[in-house]
Design a protein around this motif. Structure first.
Motif, PDB file in Angstrom:
ATOM      1  N   LEU A 274       0.840  -1.196   0.000  1.00 40.72           N
ATOM      2  CA  LEU A 274       0.000   0.000   0.000  1.00 40.72           C
ATOM      3  C   LEU A 274       0.879   1.251   0.000  1.00 40.72           C
ATOM      4  O   LEU A 274       1.892   1.303   0.697  1.00 40.72           O
ATOM      5  CB  LEU A 274      -0.915   0.006   1.227  1.00 40.72           C
ATOM      6  CG  LEU A 274      -1.971  -1.107   1.301  1.00 40.72           C
ATOM      7  CD1 LEU A 274      -2.708  -1.040   2.637  1.00 40.72           C
ATOM      8  CD2 LEU A 274      -2.954  -0.978   0.141  1.00 40.72           C
ATOM      9  N   PRO A 275       0.505   2.268  -0.770  1.00 41.65           N
ATOM     10  CA  PRO A 275       1.298   3.505  -0.786  1.00 41.65           C
ATOM     11  C   PRO A 275       1.122   4.278   0.517  1.00 41.65           C
ATOM     12  O   PRO A 275       0.088   4.200   1.175  1.00 41.65           O
ATOM     13  CB  PRO A 275       0.736   4.272  -1.981  1.00 41.65           C
ATOM     14  CG  PRO A 275      -0.674   3.770  -2.121  1.00 41.65           C
ATOM     15  CD  PRO A 275      -0.640   2.328  -1.706  1.00 41.65           C
ATOM     16  N   TYR A 276       2.132   5.033   0.878  1.00 38.60           N
ATOM     17  CA  TYR A 276       2.065   5.871   2.075  1.00 38.60           C
ATOM     18  C   TYR A 276       2.527   7.278   1.727  1.00 38.60           C
ATOM     19  O   TYR A 276       3.250   7.503   0.749  1.00 38.60           O
ATOM     20  CB  TYR A 276       2.905   5.282   3.214  1.00 38.60           C
ATOM     21  CG  TYR A 276       4.375   5.101   2.896  1.00 38.60           C
ATOM     22  CD1 TYR A 276       5.276   6.161   2.983  1.00 38.60           C
ATOM     23  CD2 TYR A 276       4.875   3.860   2.510  1.00 38.60           C
ATOM     24  CE1 TYR A 276       6.614   6.007   2.691  1.00 38.60           C
ATOM     25  CE2 TYR A 276       6.217   3.686   2.214  1.00 38.60           C
ATOM     26  CZ  TYR A 276       7.084   4.758   2.310  1.00 38.60           C
ATOM     27  OH  TYR A 276       8.415   4.604   2.016  1.00 38.60           O
ATOM     28  N   ASP A 277       2.080   8.243   2.532  1.00 35.39           N
ATOM     29  CA  ASP A 277       2.519   9.632   2.371  1.00 35.39           C
ATOM     30  C   ASP A 277       3.808   9.889   3.139  1.00 35.39           C
ATOM     31  O   ASP A 277       4.740  10.500   2.624  1.00 35.39           O
ATOM     32  CB  ASP A 277       1.427  10.601   2.857  1.00 35.39           C
ATOM     33  CG  ASP A 277       0.186  10.562   1.979  1.00 35.39           C
ATOM     34  OD1 ASP A 277       0.267  10.001   0.870  1.00 35.39           O
ATOM     35  OD2 ASP A 277      -0.863  11.070   2.407  1.00 35.39           O
ATOM     36  N   VAL A 278       3.826   9.439   4.395  1.00 36.54           N
ATOM     37  CA  VAL A 278       4.997   9.610   5.253  1.00 36.54           C
ATOM     38  C   VAL A 278       5.322   8.258   5.878  1.00 36.54           C
ATOM     39  O   VAL A 278       4.434   7.606   6.452  1.00 36.54           O
ATOM     40  CB  VAL A 278       4.755  10.653   6.360  1.00 36.54           C
ATOM     41  CG1 VAL A 278       6.003  10.802   7.225  1.00 36.54           C
ATOM     42  CG2 VAL A 278       4.357  11.993   5.768  1.00 36.54           C
ATOM     43  N   GLY A 279       6.562   7.843   5.747  1.00 41.35           N
ATOM     44  CA  GLY A 279       6.992   6.578   6.335  1.00 41.35           C
ATOM     45  C   GLY A 279       7.994   6.813   7.446  1.00 41.35           C
ATOM     46  O   GLY A 279       8.950   7.576   7.284  1.00 41.35           O
ATOM     47  N   LEU A 280       7.765   6.185   8.592  1.00 41.23           N
ATOM     48  CA  LEU A 280       8.700   6.235   9.718  1.00 41.23           C
ATOM     49  C   LEU A 280       9.292   4.843   9.888  1.00 41.23           C
ATOM     50  O   LEU A 280       8.569   3.879  10.150  1.00 41.23           O
ATOM     51  CB  LEU A 280       7.979   6.676  11.000  1.00 41.23           C
ATOM     52  CG  LEU A 280       8.834   6.706  12.273  1.00 41.23           C
ATOM     53  CD1 LEU A 280       9.956   7.732  12.151  1.00 41.23           C
ATOM     54  CD2 LEU A 280       7.963   7.008  13.493  1.00 41.23           C
ATOM     55  N   PHE A 281      10.600   4.728   9.734  1.00 47.81           N
ATOM     56  CA  PHE A 281      11.272   3.441   9.765  1.00 47.81           C
ATOM     57  C   PHE A 281      12.164   3.381  11.002  1.00 47.81           C
ATOM     58  O   PHE A 281      13.079   4.193  11.165  1.00 47.81           O
ATOM     59  CB  PHE A 281      12.110   3.250   8.500  1.00 47.81           C
ATOM     60  CG  PHE A 281      11.296   3.282   7.231  1.00 47.81           C
ATOM     61  CD1 PHE A 281      10.818   2.112   6.672  1.00 47.81           C
ATOM     62  CD2 PHE A 281      10.983   4.487   6.624  1.00 47.81           C
ATOM     63  CE1 PHE A 281      10.054   2.143   5.519  1.00 47.81           C
ATOM     64  CE2 PHE A 281      10.222   4.534   5.470  1.00 47.81           C
ATOM     65  CZ  PHE A 281       9.750   3.360   4.917  1.00 47.81           C
ATOM     66  N   ILE A 282      11.847   2.434  11.873  1.00 47.69           N
ATOM     67  CA  ILE A 282      12.601   2.261  13.114  1.00 47.69           C
ATOM     68  C   ILE A 282      13.448   1.006  12.974  1.00 47.69           C
ATOM     69  O   ILE A 282      12.920  -0.095  12.788  1.00 47.69           O
ATOM     70  CB  ILE A 282      11.657   2.146  14.325  1.00 47.69           C
ATOM     71  CG1 ILE A 282      10.790   3.394  14.439  1.00 47.69           C
ATOM     72  CG2 ILE A 282      12.454   1.927  15.608  1.00 47.69           C
ATOM     73  CD1 ILE A 282       9.760   3.327  15.544  1.00 47.69           C
ATOM     74  N   GLY A 283      14.756   1.175  13.025  1.00 45.76           N
ATOM     75  CA  GLY A 283      15.658   0.041  12.836  1.00 45.76           C
ATOM     76  C   GLY A 283      15.675  -0.879  14.035  1.00 45.76           C
ATOM     77  O   GLY A 283      15.642  -0.439  15.187  1.00 45.76           O
TER      78      GLY A 283
END
Length: 417
Positions: A274-283
């Protein structure tokens, strides 16, 4: 390998896709002045080189209105371009004129004037970079392009002459409006640069995490900036510095990071597409390294001296441990409970709720007491398990939920006097 207090370069990633940048356009739109007041405007126009007396004008108070139709943000290597598509209009006013204009000579009259709705484009370019953990930005001068303005005059003889003038030079009035509007937009570049710098500065963090006798200083700093075709990516590194290393966990090994690069970002969620506007990626490395430093600082070690306001002693503990403790301690003696982990906890990420699992490999619960005038360890129990954590993220709230499984409290006696 990383030691406590070292910097982890790949901690948290923030990705604004093209769709996310479009939403950010609302912030930029708010920087445009909705109204530009024209006050004490006067000057002259040379309608024709043969005019003996140039046409002079005096404009009564008028408000020029600006309405944003669309704001687009485009990214390319090291650069962001902002395009604001707007319309201009004005409140009705009057214009006093005198002089000559082509075949009209000796004019002395007052005209009604109102700028018709006219399309315009505002462009601002921003060069962005990151060097040694510090963002840099350079905002270009505002570019303003105005479509030809139709005849704004009525109720006067000059209206016909202006129509003739526009047939000869359709930008004649637009150029006058440009000269009036551009000075009012000079501050737009500064406002955009200030807003951008405030937003980028807010990404940096320097705080302290304290619990019990241990504390850790947490710093977040930018380590990557990528302006690409599918948006803006900002990578954040972290540094967690224990106030002091504890002796309650034994030998502290080095931490082995599993990731050495940022993941590929396409603007679509990895599992659902699914497309997103803002992605927050936590390693995962960030969470594991955080737990490792908290563990090394002794934050996860606990000393329990009271239970529901009652001091811990052998009489109290006999309620839980039975008559054998009373036989060993016929007289009440001071006691203490402690919780420790010989290895730091780690995490697992899941697609279903809870999305985060905190894995405890081993946790010890120990009791010590004074026997024969010295403190001794009486017993130790061990437990293992996984704690589920759901961050509870919604559009407007964060409501975390912690799932403690019953198996976590199934203790196995590992030592006893």
């Amino acid at each position: 390998p990383l030691d406590p207090g070292d910097q982890l370069d790949h901690a948290i990633g923030i990705h604004l896709t093209d769709a996310g940048l479009a939403e950010l356009g609302n912030v930029v739109e708010a920087l445009l002045p909705p109204v530009i007041p024209f006050r004490e405007i006067e000057g002259e126009i040379a309608c024709d080189e043969s005019d003996a007396t140039p046409l002079t004008y005096d404009l009564a108070d008028m408000d020029l209105t600006i309405t944003a139709q669309n704001v687009a943000l485009e990214t390319s290597e090291g650069r962001m371009d902002i395009w604001m598509f707007i319309t201009l209009g004005s409140s009705p006013s009057t214009l006093d004129i005198s002089g000559d204009c082509t075949f009209l000579t000796g004019l002395e009259e007052t005209c009604g004037v109102q700028v018709p709705v006219t399309a315009a484009t505002v462009h601002v370019g921003i060069e962005m970079g990151l060097e040694e953990g510090v963002f840099s930005s350079n905002v270009d001068t505002v570019e303003f392009e105005l479509s030809p303005i139709g005849n704004p005059l009525d109720d006067c003889t000059l209206s016909d002459a202006i129509g003739t003038l526009l047939n000869q030079n359709q930008n004649a009035l637009s150029d006058i409006i440009l000269d009036l509007v551009l000075p009012e937009l000079d501050g737009l570049s500064t406002e955009i640069e200030s807003t951008l710098n405030d937003g980028l500065s807010a990404l940096q963090m320097d705080t302290e995490i304290a619990f019990g006798d241990g504390s850790v200083r947490l710093e977040l700093m930018p380590t990557a900036l990528n302006l690409q075709e599918n948006g803006l990516f900002i990578g954040m590194g972290s540094r967690l510095t224990p106030d002091a290393l504890t002796n309650c966990v034994g030998e502290i090994p080095t931490f082995e990071a599993a990731t050495e690069a940022w993941p590929a970002l396409t603007g679509e969620a990895w599992t659902t597409g699914l497309p997103y506007d803002v992605g927050l990626f936590i390693g995962r490395d960030f969470v594991d390294f955080t737990m490792y430093n908290l563990w090394a600082a002794g934050v996860l070690c606990m000393e329990i001296n009271e239970i529901q306001s009652a001091p811990v002693n052998t009489d109290l503990m006999s309620v839980f441990l039975g008559d054998e403790l009373d036989e060993l301690f016929p007289q009440r003696s001071d006691a203490s409970l402690s919780i420790s982990m010989p290895t730091p906890p780690t995490v697992e990420f899941y697609e279903d709720d809870p999305v985060l699992g905190l894995i405890i490999e081993t946790m010890h619960l120990e009791m010590a007491s004074v026997l024969d005038s010295r403190w001794i360890r009486l017993f130790q129990t061990s437990m293992t398990g996984e704690i589920g954590i759901d961050p509870g993220l919604t559009k407007s709230t964060i409501s975390p939920r912690i799932d403690l499984p019953d198996s976590l409290f199934e203790m196995e006696e590992s030592y006893s006097e």
